[in-house]
Motif scaffolding. Structure first.
Motif, PDB file in Angstrom:
ATOM      1  N   PRO A 346      40.767  46.512  36.776  1.00  0.00           N
ATOM      2  CA  PRO A 346      41.427  45.518  35.924  1.00  0.00           C
ATOM      3  C   PRO A 346      40.489  44.978  34.840  1.00  0.00           C
ATOM      4  N   GLY A 347      39.194  44.902  35.156  1.00  0.00           N
ATOM      5  CA  GLY A 347      38.229  44.432  34.174  1.00  0.00           C
ATOM      6  C   GLY A 347      37.958  45.469  33.097  1.00  0.00           C
ATOM      7  N   LEU A 348      37.831  46.727  33.491  1.00  0.00           N
ATOM      8  CA  LEU A 348      37.469  47.775  32.527  1.00  0.00           C
ATOM      9  C   LEU A 348      38.668  48.242  31.710  1.00  0.00           C
ATOM     10  N   LEU A 349      39.842  48.250  32.329  1.00  0.00           N
ATOM     11  CA  LEU A 349      41.027  48.796  31.656  1.00  0.00           C
ATOM     12  C   LEU A 349      41.943  47.715  31.114  1.00  0.00           C
ATOM     13  N   GLY A 350      41.778  46.488  31.612  1.00  0.00           N
ATOM     14  CA  GLY A 350      42.746  45.431  31.343  1.00  0.00           C
ATOM     15  C   GLY A 350      43.671  45.321  32.542  1.00  0.00           C
ATOM     16  N   LEU A 351      44.030  44.077  32.878  1.00  0.00           N
ATOM     17  CA  LEU A 351      44.813  43.839  34.094  1.00  0.00           C
ATOM     18  C   LEU A 351      46.173  44.527  34.043  1.00  0.00           C
ATOM     19  N   HIS A 352      46.818  44.461  32.900  1.00  0.00           N
ATOM     20  CA  HIS A 352      48.150  45.047  32.776  1.00  0.00           C
ATOM     21  C   HIS A 352      48.111  46.535  33.129  1.00  0.00           C
ATOM     22  N   GLU A 353      47.091  47.204  32.604  1.00  0.00           N
ATOM     23  CA  GLU A 353      46.927  48.647  32.826  1.00  0.00           C
ATOM     24  C   GLU A 353      46.619  48.955  34.293  1.00  0.00           C
ATOM     25  N   ALA A 354      45.946  48.017  34.965  1.00  0.00           N
ATOM     26  CA  ALA A 354      45.463  48.281  36.323  1.00  0.00           C
ATOM     27  C   ALA A 354      46.413  47.774  37.408  1.00  0.00           C
ATOM     28  N   MET A 355      47.524  47.178  37.027  1.00  0.00           N
ATOM     29  CA  MET A 355      48.481  46.749  38.041  1.00  0.00           C
ATOM     30  C   MET A 355      49.071  47.973  38.732  1.00  0.00           C
ATOM     31  N   PRO A 356      49.345  47.933  40.030  1.00  0.00           N
ATOM     32  CA  PRO A 356      49.241  46.801  40.940  1.00  0.00           C
ATOM     33  C   PRO A 356      47.989  46.831  41.820  1.00  0.00           C
ATOM     34  N   LEU A 357      46.878  47.393  41.326  1.00  0.00           N
ATOM     35  CA  LEU A 357      45.723  47.582  42.220  1.00  0.00           C
ATOM     36  C   LEU A 357      45.236  46.301  42.915  1.00  0.00           C
ATOM     37  N   PRO A 358      45.231  45.125  42.242  1.00  0.00           N
ATOM     38  CA  PRO A 358      44.776  43.938  42.988  1.00  0.00           C
ATOM     39  C   PRO A 358      45.622  43.643  44.228  1.00  0.00           C
ATOM     40  N   PHE A 359      46.816  44.228  44.280  1.00  0.00           N
ATOM     41  CA  PHE A 359      47.684  43.997  45.446  1.00  0.00           C
ATOM     42  C   PHE A 359      47.585  45.136  46.462  1.00  0.00           C
ATOM     43  N   LEU A 382      41.897  38.197  44.858  1.00  0.00           N
ATOM     44  CA  LEU A 382      42.745  37.010  44.750  1.00  0.00           C
ATOM     45  C   LEU A 382      42.723  36.449  43.328  1.00  0.00           C
ATOM     46  N   ALA A 383      41.552  36.488  42.699  1.00  0.00           N
ATOM     47  CA  ALA A 383      41.456  35.976  41.328  1.00  0.00           C
ATOM     48  C   ALA A 383      42.318  36.825  40.386  1.00  0.00           C
ATOM     49  N   TRP A 384      42.275  38.144  40.572  1.00  0.00           N
ATOM     50  CA  TRP A 384      43.128  39.015  39.731  1.00  0.00           C
ATOM     51  C   TRP A 384      44.602  38.781  40.034  1.00  0.00           C
ATOM     52  N   ARG A 385      44.915  38.567  41.321  1.00  0.00           N
ATOM     53  CA  ARG A 385      46.312  38.306  41.676  1.00  0.00           C
ATOM     54  C   ARG A 385      46.806  37.049  40.981  1.00  0.00           C
ATOM     55  N   GLU A 386      45.923  36.033  40.969  1.00  0.00           N
ATOM     56  CA  GLU A 386      46.315  34.777  40.333  1.00  0.00           C
ATOM     57  C   GLU A 386      46.584  35.004  38.843  1.00  0.00           C
ATOM     58  N   GLU A 387      45.699  35.787  38.195  1.00  0.00           N
ATOM     59  CA  GLU A 387      45.931  36.084  36.782  1.00  0.00           C
ATOM     60  C   GLU A 387      47.225  36.854  36.582  1.00  0.00           C
ATOM     61  N   ALA A 388      47.467  37.790  37.493  1.00  0.00           N
ATOM     62  CA  ALA A 388      48.697  38.597  37.383  1.00  0.00           C
ATOM     63  C   ALA A 388      49.934  37.717  37.490  1.00  0.00           C
ATOM     64  N   GLN A 389      49.891  36.745  38.396  1.00  0.00           N
ATOM     65  CA  GLN A 389      51.025  35.830  38.544  1.00  0.00           C
ATOM     66  C   GLN A 389      51.195  34.993  37.280  1.00  0.00           C
ATOM     67  N   GLN A 390      50.060  34.496  36.759  1.00  0.00           N
ATOM     68  CA  GLN A 390      50.135  33.639  35.570  1.00  0.00           C
ATOM     69  C   GLN A 390      50.654  34.405  34.360  1.00  0.00           C
TER      70      GLN A 390
ATOM     71  N   TYR B  47      48.998  31.704  48.848  1.00  0.00           N
ATOM     72  CA  TYR B  47      47.585  31.881  48.520  1.00  0.00           C
ATOM     73  C   TYR B  47      47.245  33.363  48.356  1.00  0.00           C
ATOM     74  N   ASN B  48      47.692  34.186  49.297  1.00  0.00           N
ATOM     75  CA  ASN B  48      47.386  35.619  49.239  1.00  0.00           C
ATOM     76  C   ASN B  48      48.075  36.318  48.081  1.00  0.00           C
ATOM     77  N   ALA B  49      49.148  35.731  47.607  1.00  0.00           N
ATOM     78  CA  ALA B  49      49.854  36.334  46.479  1.00  0.00           C
ATOM     79  C   ALA B  49      49.261  35.905  45.139  1.00  0.00           C
ATOM     80  N   GLY B  50      48.265  35.028  45.186  1.00  0.00           N
ATOM     81  CA  GLY B  50      47.657  34.567  43.941  1.00  0.00           C
ATOM     82  C   GLY B  50      48.361  33.365  43.340  1.00  0.00           C
ATOM     83  N   MET B  51      49.237  32.719  44.111  1.00  0.00           N
ATOM     84  CA  MET B  51      49.940  31.536  43.601  1.00  0.00           C
ATOM     85  C   MET B  51      49.233  30.299  44.142  1.00  0.00           C
ATOM     86  N   SER B  52      48.062  30.017  43.575  1.00  0.00           N
ATOM     87  CA  SER B  52      47.221  28.990  44.179  1.00  0.00           C
ATOM     88  C   SER B  52      47.776  27.586  43.959  1.00  0.00           C
TER      89      SER B  52
END
Lengths: 463, 258
Positions: A346-359, A382-390, B47-52
């Motif tokens: 996700p860092g090297l390619l961009g998160l959009h391109e790397a989805m859904p790997l953080p999951f 988890l940090a990437w997941r949070e960005e993906a959700q946002q 939390y695990n889904a990234g919805m902190s």
């Protein structure tokens, strides 16, 4: 290898259902690697070593500009040429220009994930240059026209029988040939390639800024030949691969070997200090070091993901990962697979391109315990997941359901009601018809709830 | 000691008897057990889904509910980890102090018995039983309960049979098992395929049991799963009629249900 990560779920399903031999081969090899790594960690104060390595890499990454300048100066003082490549295209152009300048017709390569990342081989082949991968696993994959599936063991997804068939077909070995026989056959081909090659291309495990030394770890001797036989040696090194001092190298060589293969140190360690000192001496006439960024500075300034740049590419996280073991690396869709791939891509390619790997992780945490530089992979996932959700990169139904859970769980009476309704009134059966839980219940029998909830038992009195 | 039970969603609805066994066990060990009725979900799914943000709302609710409790015990390594390890990451400045304080007072059941009460011998009700221990990821790698569950089972006379995949993730991972269902099922298969011959598999996490048991039943493996709380109560309460080996599916059809 071009990134095509998006359909990870489909590829992993196909790997599991249609290629059970991949799961068998990968699980067998990674379990063995992981056991060796655990034993090798147990022989030393691994916790202390890992904390030290983490600190050295953190120091390096927070002073990277200074060390890059120092490395360049030392390399040039040693007689090596230094090139800077911002992206994959620049890295390819530099190699092609060098090949053209030296009239290169044949190249031997040591194993390098960075050359996979910048898609070097196809570019060389398009320019009419013969390319030989000389690591045995990489050579097998080159014959099959497949990318590596693992950082250290590129062909671990292949079974012995598959290699026997391949070599019988292409190298005319005995169809029942044992691994020694197969290796001898490959060596026969590669020996000629080494002798005829005009250029050797490698990656670099480490680049010591203090001395301008490119360090390479291996077990087959092919990298030693690649760096010393051809007229020109080109090393592509990611900018995060630097180490400040020569004294750091001693620790990192041992720690990386223990993490990767459970060895106290690799069979061969090559320290490239520059070209042959005088005509007629051993070594190449020219050494070129290409320092490649290709997205790394973007990762470096990321609030969380920068920690992934400590990675020494040992593959320990892949070996210990129960998710990776089921599918091997190809399911992940790009050059870096497994836990480290899921936080680095996700860092090297961009998160959009790397989805859904953080999951693509159960967050079991085994990777962190194995990592020699203590990259907190579960936290980064988890940090990437949070960005993906946002960024709205996840299904809206998932976000809505979890937001709903929070609304219900902060209102106890509503929560109690929802719990009773949800599990009592046949919701489990209805779940079969829901889009997401439907898949769950195809692979697992749905549970039936307890006849009475704990709350009911508590109210009635527990004896 | 006064102990508040944080029952967790899954135990409330799917492992009610195991939760009741937790109460019996704690009372047997001299604790006064309370059950704060306003408790809900610990927030781990979010939390695990990234919805902190959503997870933090649930964390703050839980922190309020258990604010005045001397000790909080959960029959789940995973939810205990959420409170002990992840709440302090989620909570902002002032609640962070509250979160750290709650984390210190919160225990997974086996952790509480061994580390807080200093007990490893509960009785010999498991004598002669061959059990395999599924070590839940959070209990093992976040709470570092590397020896505690096995020590309790062995202390009760059980033979904990070595299992190559004992410390490997079963593939549940909450949302993971829904999003990556094929990989998740293959992970369960690896656990089941390497399982030695035992009377039952014991786990301190209901989520792992639901997943492994669901996979085992669809494949017809005939493996019996028992929640750690139920196994440990058996250790104490050896006299009760239907033996552990006869109960299947995490004690959901166990004593008191019929």
């Amino acid at each position: 290898m071009s990134a095509r990560i998006g359909d990870y779920a489909t590829r992993s399903r196909e790997a599991i259902r249609n290629h059970p031999e991949v799961r068998t081969a990968v699980t067998g090899a990674t379990v063995a690697f992981d056991e060796k790594r655990r034993r090798a960690y147990g022989e030393v104060d691994a916790d202390l070593w890992r904390r030290w390595a983490e600190a050295v890499k953190n120091h390096l990454l927070t002073h990277l500009g200074d060390y890059l300048v120092e490395a360049e100066a030392r390399l040039e003082a040693n007689g090596a040429h230094v090139h800077w490549a911002r992206g994959a295209d620049e890295a390819r152009e530099i190699v092609l220009e060098l090949a053209s300048r030296h009239s290169v017709r044949s190249v031997v390569k040591g194993k390098s994930m960075l050359t996979e990342e910048v898609e070097l081989n196809p570019a060389l082949e398009r320019a009419g240059i013969e390319v030989y991968e000389t690591d045995l696993g990489e050579y097998i994959l080159q014959l099959l026209d497949e990318p590596p599936s693992h950082i250290v063991g590129p062909a671990i997804h292949k079974t012995l029988e598959q290699v026997q068939r391949l070599f019988a077909d292409r190298l005319e070995t005995d169809p029942g040939g044992d691994p020694d026989e197969l290796a001898r056959a490959a060596r026969g081909v590669l020996r000629d390639a080494f002798i005829n090659a005009d250029m050797g291309i490698t990656g670099g495990n480490f680049l010591v800024a203090e001395t301008g030394t490119v360090a390479l770890i291996e077990n087959e001797g092919n990298i030693r030949l690649t760096t010393s036989l051809p007229r020109v040696h080109v090393a592509l090194v990611g900018i995060e691969k630097l180490l400040p001092r020569m004294s750091d190298l001693a620790g990192f060589l041992q720690l990386t070997s223990r993490a990767a293969t459970g060895q106290s140190i690799g069979c061969f360690v090559s320290l490239v200090q520059g070209p042959a000192a005088a005509p007629g001496d051993d070594g190449p006439e020219e050494v070129h070091v290409i320092l490649v960024d290709n997205g790394r500075t973007d990762v470096l300034v990321h609030e969380h993901a920068w920690e992934a740049l400590r990675c020494v590419r040992c593959g320990a996280c892949l070996n210990t990962c129960p998710v990776y073991r089921q599918t091997g690396g190809h399911a992940y869709g790009w050059v870096y697979s497994g836990p480290i791939g899921s936080v680095l891509d996700p860092g090297l390619l961009g998160l959009h391109e790397a989805m859904p790997l953080p999951f693509a992780s159960s967050l079991c945490g085994a990777c962190f315990d194995a990592c020699p530089v203590r990259i907190p992979i579960p936290e980064l996932l988890l940090a990437w997941r949070e960005e993906a959700q946002q960024q709205g990169l996840t299904p809206w139904k998932e976000r809505a359901a979890l937001a709903g859970l929070a609304n219900v769980a902060t209102r106890p009476p509503l929560y109690r009601l929802a719990g009773r309704v949800g599990t009592r009134l046949g919701a489990a059966r209805a779940a079969r018809k829901l889009p997401m839980l439907g898949d769950w219940s195809n692979d697992r029998s749905l549970p039936s709830p307890s006849p009475r909830t704990f709350r009911q038992l508590w109210r009635e009195g527990i004896k | 000691m006064k102990v508040a039970l944080f029952v967790t969603c899954l135990a409330d609805h799917y492992f009610a008897e195991a939760a009741a066994d937790t109460v019996r066990l704690l009372r047997h060990l001299g604790c006064e057990v309370t059950f704060p009725d306003a408790q809900t979900c610990c927030g781990q799914p979010a939390y695990n889904a990234g919805m902190s943000r959503e997870a933090a709302r649930m964390a703050h609710h839980t922190m309020d509910v258990f604010a005045d409790c001397e000790a909080v015990v959960l029959p789940s390594g995973s939810c205990a980890t959420m409170v002990k390890r992840f709440y302090p990451r989620l909570a902002a400045s002032n609640p962070a102090v509250q979160a750290a304080a709650l984390a210190d007072r919160t225990f997974e059941l086996g952790e509480f018995i061994v580390r807080r009460l200093g007990v490893t011998r509960l009785g010999d009700g498991l004598a002669g039983r061959r059990v395999a221990l599924h070590q839940g990821c959070h209990a093992l790698r976040e709470l570092r309960l590397e020896t505690e569950p096995a020590a309790l089972l062995e202390g009760a006379g059980a033979e904990v049979v070595p299992w190559a995949a004992s410390d490997e993730c079963c593939g549940f991972g909450g949302l993971f098992s829904v999003k990556m269902t094929d990989v998740s099922a293959a992970m369960a298969d690896r656990k089941l395929d390497t399982l030695p011959r035992v009377d039952c598999v014991v786990s301190g996490d209901g989520g792992c049991i639901l997943h492994l048991d669901g996979r085992s039943r669809i494949r017809g493996c005939g493996v019996k799963f028992v929640h750690l709380a139920t196994a440990l109560w058996r250790a104490v309460d050896e006299g009760v009629g239907d033996g552990m080996a006869e109960r299947d599916h995490g004690g959901r059809h166990g004593r008191g249900n019929g």
